[in-house]
Design an enzyme around this catalytic site. Structure first.
Site, PDB file in Angstrom:
ATOM      1  N   GLU A 137       0.707  -1.227  -0.068  1.00 41.07           N
ATOM      2  CA  GLU A 137       0.097   0.104  -0.015  1.00 41.07           C
ATOM      3  C   GLU A 137       0.777   1.159  -0.089  1.00 41.07           C
ATOM      4  OE1 GLU A 137      -3.164   0.211  -0.410  1.00 41.07           O
ATOM      5  OE2 GLU A 137      -3.752  -1.719   0.016  1.00 41.07           O
ATOM      6  N   ASP A 277      -4.596  -9.389  -7.872  1.00 46.27           N
ATOM      7  CA  ASP A 277      -5.009  -8.354  -9.187  1.00 46.27           C
ATOM      8  C   ASP A 277      -3.937  -7.745  -9.748  1.00 46.27           C
ATOM      9  OD1 ASP A 277      -4.800  -7.199  -6.671  1.00 46.27           O
ATOM     10  OD2 ASP A 277      -6.862  -6.019  -7.115  1.00 46.27           O
ATOM     11  N   GLU A 390     -18.776  -4.919  -2.826  1.00 49.43           N
ATOM     12  CA  GLU A 390     -17.280  -5.658  -2.755  1.00 49.43           C
ATOM     13  C   GLU A 390     -17.214  -7.156  -3.297  1.00 49.43           C
ATOM     14  OE1 GLU A 390     -13.186  -5.053  -1.458  1.00 49.43           O
ATOM     15  OE2 GLU A 390     -14.755  -3.688  -2.347  1.00 49.43           O
ATOM     16  N   GLU A 411     -11.998   0.989 -10.147  1.00 49.08           N
ATOM     17  CA  GLU A 411     -11.622  -0.192 -11.026  1.00 49.08           C
ATOM     18  C   GLU A 411     -12.662  -0.031 -12.420  1.00 49.08           C
ATOM     19  OE1 GLU A 411      -9.371  -1.339  -7.880  1.00 49.08           O
ATOM     20  OE2 GLU A 411     -11.429  -0.716  -7.720  1.00 49.08           O
ATOM     21  N   THR A 494      -1.155   0.933 -10.665  1.00 50.04           N
ATOM     22  CA  THR A 494      -2.533   0.264 -10.115  1.00 50.04           C
ATOM     23  C   THR A 494      -3.140   1.262  -9.121  1.00 50.04           C
ATOM     24  OG1 THR A 494      -3.304  -1.742  -8.971  1.00 50.04           O
ATOM     25  CG2 THR A 494      -1.514  -0.723  -8.016  1.00 50.04           C
TER      26      THR A 494
END
EC number: 3.2.1.-
Length: 598
Positions: A137, A277, A390, A411, A494
């Protein structure tokens, strides 16, 4: 004049004037679309500043805004920390949302605020803090935000900063990257998921991490090495990525969680969602950014594994490579479940919000028809609830009972942007408009934009995540106005931070591997949108498979057979067919061919 003669005369007159009518109607459609894009881009601009201004008023310099109570949260140590363990006592924030907003300010054209933010960060941001953070993160948010903003600040063509800029953001990024390096000191070279910015790896730190946590560091750390000349960052990230790839199963699948000390898998079930992902995303984007063929070979094998073992839906297999984006009105499905990496057997039948990035990846490799089908499935669920939950259970057609939230994720907006760039189909503008309207209807509050705790009741949660400004608003704005990127070629991390594709960062590769995003190939009177792999088109189904200069156009999925005479001993000696992207196999007579379908 006879009735028949009159009909013929009318037909001739219509044929003479119909091109004018057709051109006029097309011009009106183009004008209407342009007007809608201008109107929507202004609407997204207002969304961004409503979120940004409230953050600066009520939360800055803390990490993130709590828009309902108009307060703040110092959340850097909470990201990925579901149990909220080992939280720091004296940590007062790192202006996380401001760092995340830097490239968005540039794209919206606010150079003044960008310069003001850069100067404040240069003088006040300090990473010598006793805070245990999630490496993944912190890498994608802080390191990526700083590296991207430094590149934008030093772009000689734009002059974003009028005052003196002496690489202060790069100095901060290098300091942060150096604090990451102790995490890679493990028996396997796979990094710990958690590290203390001041003291390094803590005693008795957990050795469990995710595939994304090990395999989604190369863009930011690789860029940092290219900018500073210090190879340690890229070397560490690359070593971890290679080790991770070496742990794949014989099906070219990877699990979700693993142990960095033993190199053993903990969770074998996998998919394209949480925990995995961005691993897939970074393989293809690292190839585009750095031009390294190794990344392409990894991605190619991984992509084929995903399409074979995670994807289901009759239409996906039968028609995906033969249809174009106009099938959007059909009731057809292309979904992805999760499966055991060892056997390929399905484990969980669920659609998750994090999976919605996948159509954007498919666009990057030119698989636009399949991307459309995947995108439509996510938008179908969005329309059902007004936002994307989610976790949605496909086998029961209900929201997961404990994961009903929507934290303003980007996304679907991201993939919608990529789909429009690839097709220019105005339907994707309508999708973007629907997303914007939903966000304003359900999540906008007086103090910013709030996450949704329960999509079935639209109960709100007091949290505005930094990625709402870094990604959600950015991709929606670019969908309606991409003028800020004109003349440039960027890869988005990302977390939505743009990194320029420059030849100086590329390995020495054949010209066909040099990426040029959204390149159009003109063949006689036909134009076909190429992938970000430039001259490679997937599948290679053009009527004339050569350019005017004689250059061969090759399918992006093509893998040559090991031997030129196509002889083989096992299936591993055979590649991927260039025309239809099918896996070739070895026959009993010892020749590669399309003996089996994938």
């Amino acid at each position: 004049m006879t009735r028949g003669t009159s009909c013929w005369t009318s037909l001739i007159v219509f044929l003479l004037i119909s091109p004018t009518i057709f051109n006029s109607s097309m011009s009106e459609l183009d004008s209407s679309l342009s007007a809608k894009r201008r109107r929507m881009s202004e609407k997204v601009r207002k969304m961004f500043y409503h979120a940004y201004d409230n953050y600066m008023t009520y939360a800055f310099p803390h990490d993130e805004l709590k828009p309902i109570s108009k307060t703040f949260t110092d959340s850097l140590s909470e990201l990925g920390n579901l149990k909220l363990e080992n939280l720091p006592k004296g940590y007062n924030g790192s202006a996380l949302t401001l760092v995340e907003s830097l490239s968005s300010l540039v794209i919206l054209g606010n150079n003044t605020e960008f310069e003001r933010a850069v100067m404040w960060l240069s003088e006040n941001l300090n990473f010598d803090v006793d805070a245990r953070i999630n490496l993944f993160e912190c890498n994608i948010r802080l390191l990526g935000g700083l590296v991207s903003a430094h590149i934008l600040a030093t772009d000689s063509t734009n002059r974003l900063i009028q005052g003196t800029y002496s690489n202060q953001l790069l100095v901060l990024a290098q300091d942060l990257g150096t604090r990451f390096l102790p995490a890679f000191i493990t028996p396997t070279g796979l990094p710990y998921a958690w590290i203390n910015l001041k003291y390094g790896v803590m005693e008795n730190e957990t050795t469990e991490t995710s595939t994304s946590g090990c395999g989604s560091l190369i863009l930011e750390m690789g860029s940092l090495s290219r900018l500073t000349g210090d190879s340690r960052f890229e070397d560490a990230a690359l070593h971890a990525l290679r080790k991770l790839w070496g742990m794949r199963s014989s099906l070219n699948l990877l699990g979700t969680t693993l142990d960095v000390a033993t190199g053993e898998w903990i969770e074998y079930s996998s998919g394209i969602g949480a925990g995995v992902d961005s691993f897939y995303e970074y393989l293809i984007k690292a190839h585009i950014l750095f031009g390294k063929e190794e990344f392409w070979r990894m991605f190619q094998s991984a992509y084929l594994g995903v399409q074979k073992y995670f994807r289901y839906g009759w239409f996906c297999y039968k028609l995906a490579k033969n249809m174009e984006h106009h099938v959007k009105n059909w009731t057809l499905h292309c979904r992805y479940h999760e499966a055991d990496m060892r056997t390929g057997r399905a484990t969980y039948w669920q659609l998750t919000s994090l999976q919605a990035f996948w159509p954007g990846v498919q666009v990057l490799v030119g698989d636009v028809a399949a991307a459309n089908l995947t995108h439509r499935e996510f938008f179908h669920v969005w329309k059902k609830f007004g936002v994307l939950p989610e976790r949605y259970l496909l086998d029961h057609q209900i929201v997961h009972p404990t994961e009903k939230y929507y934290p303003l994720r980007p996304e679907l907006a991201e993939s919608t942007y990529y789909m429009y760039q690839a097709t220019k189909d105005p339907w994707y503008i309508e999708v973007g408009e629907a997303i914007v309207n939903s966000l304003n209807l359900h999540t906008k509050v007086e103090g910013g934009y709030a996450s949704i705790r329960d999509v079935t009741t639209m109960q709100l949660e007091d949290h505005q995540h930094s990625f709402f400004l870094a990604e959600t608003c950015k991709y929606l704005y670019l969908l309606f106005d991409d003028s800020a990127l004109m003349g440039g070629n960027y890869v988005f991390t990302t977390e939505g931070h743009p990194l320029p594709v420059v030849s100086d960062w590329h390995e020495r590769l054949p010209d066909s591997y040099i990426p040029r995003n959204w390149t159009s190939i003109k063949i006689e009177t036909q134009k076909k949108q190429a992938s970000a792999m430039s001259m490679q088109v997937c599948p290679a189904n053009l009527l004339k498979p050569r350019l005017d200069n004689g250059q061969q156009i090759e399918s992006v999925c093509h893998v040559p057979d090991t031997r030129d005479d196509h002889r083989c001993l096992t299936d591993d000696d055979c590649g991927i067919d260039s025309l239809n992207c099918r896996r070739r196999s070895c026959s009993m007579a010892g020749y590669c061919g399309l003996w089996l379908l994938i």
